[in-house]
Design an enzyme around this catalytic site. Structure first.
Site, mmCIF file in Angstrom:
data_model
loop_
_atom_site.group_PDB
_atom_site.id
_atom_site.type_symbol
_atom_site.label_atom_id
_atom_site.label_comp_id
_atom_site.label_asym_id
_atom_site.label_seq_id
_atom_site.Cartn_x
_atom_site.Cartn_y
_atom_site.Cartn_z
ATOM 1 C CG ASP A 219 -1.982 -1.097 1.121
ATOM 2 O OD1 ASP A 219 -2.501 -1.324 -0.024
ATOM 3 O OD2 ASP A 219 -2.175 -1.600 2.117
ATOM 4 C CE LYS B 133 -10.975 -3.838 -1.267
ATOM 5 N NZ LYS B 133 -9.588 -4.245 -1.084
HETATM 6 O O1 C5P Z 1 -4.161 -2.602 7.934
HETATM 7 P P1 C5P Z 1 -3.267 -3.198 6.784
HETATM 8 O O2 C5P Z 1 -1.988 -2.108 6.494
HETATM 9 O O3 C5P Z 1 -2.487 -4.597 7.389
HETATM 10 O O4 C5P Z 1 -3.738 -3.484 5.490
HETATM 11 C C1 C5P Z 1 -3.501 -4.302 4.609
HETATM 12 C C2 C5P Z 1 -4.704 -4.621 3.532
HETATM 13 O O5 C5P Z 1 -5.604 -4.956 4.514
HETATM 14 C C3 C5P Z 1 -4.962 -3.233 2.704
HETATM 15 O O6 C5P Z 1 -4.463 -3.216 1.559
HETATM 16 C C4 C5P Z 1 -6.390 -3.184 2.727
HETATM 17 O O7 C5P Z 1 -6.951 -3.792 1.382
HETATM 18 C C5 C5P Z 1 -6.908 -4.300 3.878
HETATM 19 N N1 C5P Z 1 -7.747 -3.847 4.856
HETATM 20 C C6 C5P Z 1 -9.106 -4.132 5.009
HETATM 21 N N2 C5P Z 1 -9.854 -3.480 5.781
HETATM 22 C C7 C5P Z 1 -9.413 -2.542 6.400
HETATM 23 C C8 C5P Z 1 -8.015 -1.934 6.340
HETATM 24 C C9 C5P Z 1 -7.329 -2.671 5.405
HETATM 25 O O8 C5P Z 1 -9.479 -4.882 4.194
HETATM 26 N N3 C5P Z 1 -10.155 -1.874 7.466
#
Ligand code: C5P
Length: 231
Positions: free
Chosen positions: A14, A65
């Protein structure tokens, strides 16, 4: 690419630009065999980065998505397959038509798995109510997962706390990919339903997606190895 790399843990790239993403990939080296590229990086960096990672023997989960008319979904899935992606996401809330279109388009790319998004992990029951869905998040996740399986999807993405019920529903073969995991000691990062990678695997997840807990760690390789080591 080292075959010993842990392909069950997918690191989310990300980032806002290719340079940052490539720096993290170089830093993780053989420790990471699978990356997730989402809309931010794909839009900023273009598909060349996907080709580059695939060319290095890495697996790429393209988190598109998709929520579009079936013809457009099929076209996007074919484009993902042509790039060499291993996983692509489609919104199950779009219904059977778009999921079946994604599954049909993926057939010419045997390594490409179609995952259905159920309920975005940040959504609460209140958010569902706001858009006219009376079901709880748990009920809605199971309903959509059943629909995805019937449409032929290879698996689902879901929050860690849902993995157990999904494994019971979907049986042993389907993929259950769980973002929204955090390592203890890290920030919860806005996930409404957070959990650890190990809890997700124990509950039946086939893969976890981890972002900031690895990418923003002082030592990303150590954070990734901690996941593979089981805590
Ligand atoms: O929070 P983190 O950095 O681990 O997020 C990794 C991935 O998890 C993101 O690319 C996002 O697609 C997914 N994500 C999610 N729901 C969230 C936050 C992140 O599905 N609330």
């Amino acid at each position: 690419m080292n075959n010993a790399a842990d392909h069950r843990t997918i690191v989310a790239l990300d980032f806002a630009d290719r340079t940052e993403a490539e720096a993290l990939v170089a830093r993780l080296g053989d420790a990471c065999g699978s990356y997730k590229i989402g809309l931010e990086l794909l839009t900023a960096a273009g598909p060349g980065l996907v080709r580059e990672l695939v060319g290095q023997g890495r697996e790429v989960f393209l988190d598109l998505k998709l929520f579009e008319i079936p013809n457009s979904v099929a076209g996007a899935v074919r484009a993902a397959g042509a790039l060499g992606a291993s996983m692509v996401t489609v919104h199950s809330m779009g219904g059977t038509g778009i999921m079946a279109a994604a599954v049909g388009a993926a057939r010419e790319f045997p390594r490409l798995k179609v995952l259905a998004l159920t309920v975005v992990t940040s959504m609460t029951g209140g958010d569902l109510a706001d858009i006219g869905i009376a079901a709880s998040t748990d009920e809605q996740v199971l309903r959509l997962a059943r629909l995805a399986a019937e449409a032929g999807c290879d698996g689902v993405t879901a929050a860690p706390g849902e993995a157990g019920a999904l494994r019971a529903l979907l049986g042993p073969e389907r993929l259950i990919v769980t973002p929204g995991v955090t390592l203890p000691g890290g920030e919860s990062g806005g996930h409404a339903r957070a959990g650890t990678p190990w809890a997700a695997f124990a509950a039946g997840a086939s893969h976890v997606v981890v972002g900031r807990s690895v990418t923003r760690a002082a030592d990303p390789v150590a954070a990734l190895r901690r996941i593979a080591a089981g805590g």
